[in-house]
Design a protein around this motif. Sequence first.
Motif, mmCIF file in Angstrom:
data_model
loop_
_atom_site.group_PDB
_atom_site.id
_atom_site.type_symbol
_atom_site.label_atom_id
_atom_site.label_comp_id
_atom_site.label_asym_id
_atom_site.label_seq_id
_atom_site.Cartn_x
_atom_site.Cartn_y
_atom_site.Cartn_z
ATOM 1 N N PHE A 133 0.897 -1.323 -0.091
ATOM 2 C CA PHE A 133 -0.282 0.068 -0.190
ATOM 3 C C PHE A 133 0.991 1.129 0.070
ATOM 4 N N PHE A 136 1.922 2.343 -3.258
ATOM 5 C CA PHE A 136 0.585 2.838 -4.061
ATOM 6 C C PHE A 136 0.841 4.622 -3.552
ATOM 7 N N VAL A 137 0.853 4.791 -2.308
ATOM 8 C CA VAL A 137 1.007 5.993 -1.882
ATOM 9 C C VAL A 137 2.291 6.808 -2.549
ATOM 10 N N GLU A 140 1.476 7.670 -6.332
ATOM 11 C CA GLU A 140 0.708 8.764 -6.472
ATOM 12 C C GLU A 140 1.428 10.053 -6.160
ATOM 13 N N THR A 174 -5.290 3.402 -9.722
ATOM 14 C CA THR A 174 -6.835 2.726 -9.086
ATOM 15 C C THR A 174 -6.817 1.462 -9.375
ATOM 16 N N PHE A 175 -6.145 0.820 -10.488
ATOM 17 C CA PHE A 175 -6.339 -0.434 -10.955
ATOM 18 C C PHE A 175 -5.452 -1.202 -10.059
ATOM 19 N N LEU A 177 -4.629 -0.020 -6.995
ATOM 20 C CA LEU A 177 -5.117 -0.007 -5.799
ATOM 21 C C LEU A 177 -6.288 -1.260 -5.476
ATOM 22 N N ILE A 178 -7.072 -1.540 -6.571
ATOM 23 C CA ILE A 178 -7.911 -2.635 -6.551
ATOM 24 C C ILE A 178 -7.270 -4.039 -6.592
ATOM 25 N N ILE A 180 -4.288 -4.496 -5.021
ATOM 26 C CA ILE A 180 -3.704 -4.541 -3.552
ATOM 27 C C ILE A 180 -4.879 -4.897 -2.702
ATOM 28 N N GLY A 181 -6.017 -4.328 -2.816
ATOM 29 C CA GLY A 181 -7.198 -4.467 -1.872
ATOM 30 C C GLY A 181 -7.712 -5.934 -2.115
ATOM 31 N N PHE A 182 -7.469 -6.652 -3.259
ATOM 32 C CA PHE A 182 -7.633 -8.127 -3.302
ATOM 33 C C PHE A 182 -6.761 -8.914 -2.593
ATOM 34 N N TYR A 184 -5.129 -8.145 -0.132
ATOM 35 C CA TYR A 184 -5.258 -7.866 1.429
ATOM 36 C C TYR A 184 -6.345 -8.772 1.642
ATOM 37 N N MET A 185 -7.520 -8.759 1.015
ATOM 38 C CA MET A 185 -8.583 -9.494 1.442
ATOM 39 C C MET A 185 -8.291 -11.102 1.524
ATOM 40 N N LEU A 190 -0.228 -6.714 3.867
ATOM 41 C CA LEU A 190 0.132 -5.830 2.751
ATOM 42 C C LEU A 190 1.771 -5.836 2.668
#
Lengths: 496, 117
Positions: A133, A136-137, A140, A174-175, A177-178, A180-182, A184-185, A190
């Motif tokens: 994550f 990602f920061v 950006e 954003t892709f 981010l998606i 990384i979200g997956f 993480y789930m 992370l």
Amino acid sequence: MLSQLPLLPVLLPLLGAPACALLRRPLAAWVFSCAVSVLALAAAIALLAATWQQGVLSYALGGWAAPWGIEYRIDLLNALVLLLVSAMGAAVLLGARASVWREIPEHKRTLFFVAYLLCLAGLLGIAATGDAFNLFVFLEISSLATYALVATGRDRRALVAAYNYLVMGTIGATFILIGIGFVYMLTGTLNMADLAQRLPAVGQSRTAFAAYAFIVVGVCLKLALFPLHLWLPGAYTRAPSIVTVFLAATATKVALYVLIRFSFTVFQVEYSILALPLETVFVVLGVVAVFAGSLVAVFEPDLKRGLAYSSVAQVGYMVIGVGLGTVAGLQASLIHLFNHAIMKGTLFMALAAVVLRLGGSTYAQMQGVGRSMPITTACLLLGGLSLIGVPGTAGFISKWYLVTAAADREQWLLVLLILAGSLLTAVYIWRLVETAYLAPRQSPASIAPRALEAPAGLLAVLVVLALANIYFGLDTRLPVQTAGGAANGLLAAVLP
Amino acid sequence: MDVFSYFNYWVVVVLMMLGFFIVIARGNLVKKLIGLNIFQTSVFILYISAGKVMGGAAPILADGVELYSNPLPHVLILTAIVVGIATTSVGLALVVRIHAAYGTVEEADILEQDATC
């Protein structure tokens, strides 16, 4: 001091940027930014030396232990990218004064250097962090600074180019981010090293496939891999010359690092190949990028835009290396990452000098430039030869390793295509030679009256960069050994 | 029944596609940014939904509470929201500059002006 070392290359420009904003005078801001970037470079050199001696360095940010806190994890690959980015960042900045003074209005110069330092901090942060994550920061941070930098171009088309880059870049980020979200789930972590251990257990699920697909597409947008390269030529052509040098030498390289890191460390190679036909996709897209980029470059009337398309082609070569999926291929890809930064740094830096003196970089404007600006043109040519891959230059080394890696896999067609791509490069470099040396000098009316050599500061950096092309063509220890070590480290987990 | 238990995720998918479609299909630069915002917001909802534990309390330590929601995705998404705001403001600032330079915010008109000059 040494224990804080992994943080320093990122921290210095990140803290330097707001401090720089407090300086009113542009000259002070420039001197300050140079000092900051040189210090960051010194830290990166120390870091590379430390990773050679001690292996992987781990730094827990704020003292929070690894899987929970943010970890900075420096292995040879990180150290190589950090060194490359900070070296190019410092070199470009040192030579930037004359060009920035010419192209940026006075009241914006201080903020220009602030944005530059922020961009540098973001790129170095991506290369240093071991947390998905956090990556990602930093992505950006560097992207937002880049949009602002591109928009400072003199031409109003720079604004449109920056806007298009912003839209594409944000979709890409954003892709990621998606994705990384997956993951993480799936895993609840992370940290990249932790992810690498936990992902194989859930690796066959559709969520993991989707996560990897989102991340790859997002990163390829940032990397400008064909056919996701549409933002790159506009942004490179319209941005101020100095910004183009910096972006061409660093931004796509860091994106390639992210692609390699996610494909080989986080998702591990065997699994990546399973998820997508990695080999075919990357090799085919890489070859198409080489030819599409080079062909456009051949017919482009503006050399700066032509070289931007050539960057699309060169990204193709790097991705071919990744697609081969072997230690040799990965090593070739990393060597080319290093060498291409030097080549494109030289070429765009020379163009910055040309634009500074002639006001533009079309072939029509550059006729006879070899006689009015002999040193600049010689450097431009040297960069061009390196881009083709003439023996004795850095470009030859990367092409050699790439061809060897392809031959190892017995992909003879690929070998042929790589060599054919080099021929196309030779075509547009020859066009440059013809324009610069053989074309009649333009009539005095159409050529700028002060068509002289670039100022000493810019010229000195340019000559150093050009000589680096030859140095790394002869003494290949630094890129080859580091890239080899990094490639072995990446694939050690999966290969016997 | 399953369809409704994944209600949040259906919203995410619909919003994501809507936002993405607006970015691609609209020629107005401001509308594109609005689409981009919707697209980003859908990802925020994705993260926030993932952090919710059914029957979990707010993640504040208290006596007698056994089950907490996961606070980490919420914290992550706070960062992403800040990034989103920064992106939108940079984008809008660019649109203002483009409007000043071209006198229009329609992509087609801008392309036309660039082609003729």
